[in-house]
Design an enzyme around this catalytic site. Sequence first.
Site, PDB file in Angstrom:
ATOM      1  N   LYS A 183      63.844  55.555   9.992  1.00 37.03           N
ATOM      2  CA  LYS A 183      64.168  55.111   8.646  1.00 37.03           C
ATOM      3  C   LYS A 183      62.862  54.813   7.917  1.00 37.03           C
ATOM      4  O   LYS A 183      62.229  53.784   8.137  1.00 37.03           O
ATOM      5  CB  LYS A 183      65.040  53.854   8.643  1.00 37.03           C
ATOM      6  N   GLU A 258      54.992  45.515  14.471  1.00 32.85           N
ATOM      7  CA  GLU A 258      53.645  45.482  13.903  1.00 32.85           C
ATOM      8  C   GLU A 258      53.797  44.877  12.524  1.00 32.85           C
ATOM      9  O   GLU A 258      54.313  45.523  11.608  1.00 32.85           O
ATOM     10  CB  GLU A 258      53.037  46.885  13.855  1.00 32.85           C
ATOM     11  N   CYS A 297      47.711  46.541   6.000  1.00 33.77           N
ATOM     12  CA  CYS A 297      47.945  45.369   6.843  1.00 33.77           C
ATOM     13  C   CYS A 297      46.647  44.822   7.416  1.00 33.77           C
ATOM     14  O   CYS A 297      46.520  43.616   7.653  1.00 33.77           O
ATOM     15  CB  CYS A 297      48.928  45.702   7.963  1.00 33.77           C
ATOM     16  N   GLU A 400      49.882  36.633   3.130  1.00 31.55           N
ATOM     17  CA  GLU A 400      49.478  38.029   2.932  1.00 31.55           C
ATOM     18  C   GLU A 400      49.856  38.477   1.522  1.00 31.55           C
ATOM     19  O   GLU A 400      51.027  38.537   1.175  1.00 31.55           O
ATOM     20  CB  GLU A 400      50.160  38.923   3.969  1.00 31.55           C
TER      21      GLU A 400
END
Length: 506
Positions: A183, A258, A297, A400
Site C-alpha cells: 500500500k 521505520e 526521516c 519531527e
Amino acid sequence: MADRAERQARATIHAGGEWLEAGSGATREILDPADARPFAVVAEGDEKDAERAVAAARQAFDHGPWPGTPVGERAALLRRVADLLVRDREELGLLESRDAGKTAEEGRIDIDCVADAFRYFADLVAGEAPGRVVDAGSPDIHSVVVHEPVGVCALITPWNYPLLQASWKIAPALAAGNTFVIKPSEITPMTTIALIDLLAEAGLPAGVANLVTGPGHTVGARLAEHPDVDLISFTGGLVSGTKVAQAAAPTVKKVALELGGKNPNVVFADACATEEGFDTAVDQALNAAFIHSGQVCSAGARLIVEESVRERFVAELARRAARIRLGRGTAEGAECGPLVSEQQRAKVEAYVQSALEEGAVLRSGGRRPEPSAERPATGYFYEPTVLDQCHREMKVVREEVFGPVLTVETFRTEDEAVALANDTEYGLAGAVWTTDAGRARRVAGRLRHGTVWINDFHPYLPQAEWGGFGKSGVGRELGPAGLAEYRETKHVYQNLAPKPVRWFAG
C-alpha cells in the site's frame, strides 16, 4: 506511457495478476505539488479491496510456485527488474519528481538507488550457503538451520521516497520467497504502480505482487490486523506506526517499523579550523537539512554547533540557505522543490510560528516565496528556514517537522554535545564533524542513533543495516538484517541411525 496512464486512470489495484478498479468505484486525483493541479487519477481502495489482495497473495504463497522457486532463479528475476529500472530511469525519475515534488535529478538518483537495492538483494541471496550446520556431537546426527519465507507480507510505504522505500521492502521480500501486498501513500502512488508492471514484465508469477491504492485508515488498518498477513512492514510517522503495531498485536505477526527522526548534526570547532573545512561543514549542514525540502526521516534538522564558531557558522549557513533556488522539480536550475501537500506546508508554518513565539531567532526563510514562472502561486513552496538560539524545551526542537526547517543549538564541551544530541525520544541518525579521530570515535560510540556519520551526512549503503533506536522504530532494512526480517528459521534435525529410546517400560 500513455497506454499505462489510461489504464491506471481506470484501475490501479493489482490482485492475482489483474488490474482492477476499486470495488466501490471510488477514485482519487493525484496532485502535482508544484502547482496543485491533478495529473493522474487512481482507484481509491478500501477494506474489501485489501481483502481481495491478501487472498491473492495467500493463494500464491500457499499454492503458487514462487516460495519454492530456486534461489538462483529468484535472484535472476531481481536482476531483470534492476535492468528494467535502468531502462525506464528517465520516465520513472520524472514521474517521481512530479508525484513527490522533488527535483528531477533527485528523482533520477532515487531510481538508481532502487536498481541498486534489487541488485544487492539478488547478489546477497544468491551467494548464501543453503543452511548453517549445527554440530550435534554425533556422526549419526545431521543438524542444520535453514531459512524459509515468512509468508504474506503487507508493506506500507511513505510519501517522501515512494519507490525507494518500496524497493527496500519488495526486493528482500521477493528474494526470500514471499508474496506481498503493498500500500503506497495515497498521495504519491504513481511509481509504485509502475514498478508492479515491471515485476510482471520481468516474469514474476501472478499473485506474488499485489497492490492496493487507498488511505491508511482503511486499507492500511485492514492489512495490519488481517489474520492471513504474516508480516507487516511500515515506514512513516510515529503515531501511525503505533497504530500499526497495536493492530498487529492480536495476531502476533512479525512487525517492522521505520518511524521518525529528530537527527542531530554535531559540529566541533576544529572541523572549521580551515577554510576548506568550514566550507564543507556548512555545505553539508545545508544538504543535511534541506535536501528534498527537509522531507526526509534522516534529515539533519538539529544543528548542534560549538559556541566558539556558532555566529560565523550560522551567518554563512543562513546566507546560503537564502540563495537556494526553489522551483518546480523539472525547472532548469531548481535546487529544492515544493512540499508534498498544503497540509504539510501548514504543519511546517505552524512549527515555525511556535518557535518564534518561544524565543527562536529567524535567520533566514520563514515564509512562502514570491511566486514566479518556476514557482506557481498555487504550489506548496516554503523557503528554507534557519532558526537560531533554540533550546530543548521548544516544540520545533523536540518534534519531527518534516520540512525545510533547521534549528540551531550550541555547546561548549564534548559531554554537553553528546547530551544534547541524545536528548530526543527518537534515535534514527546523527553526524559528528571533527578532525580529531579519537573524539570522532568517542562521540560516535556514545550517540544513541541507528546510523552515525562522521564528517558526512546522508549516505547509506545497501549492504549496511538501516534502522533506529527509541521511537524511531523496530527492525532493520537493507543489509543481511533487512533480508532476515522477511525470513523464518527452521532447525532440521536428522537422525541417521535411529534407535529406541526406552523411556518407558513395555
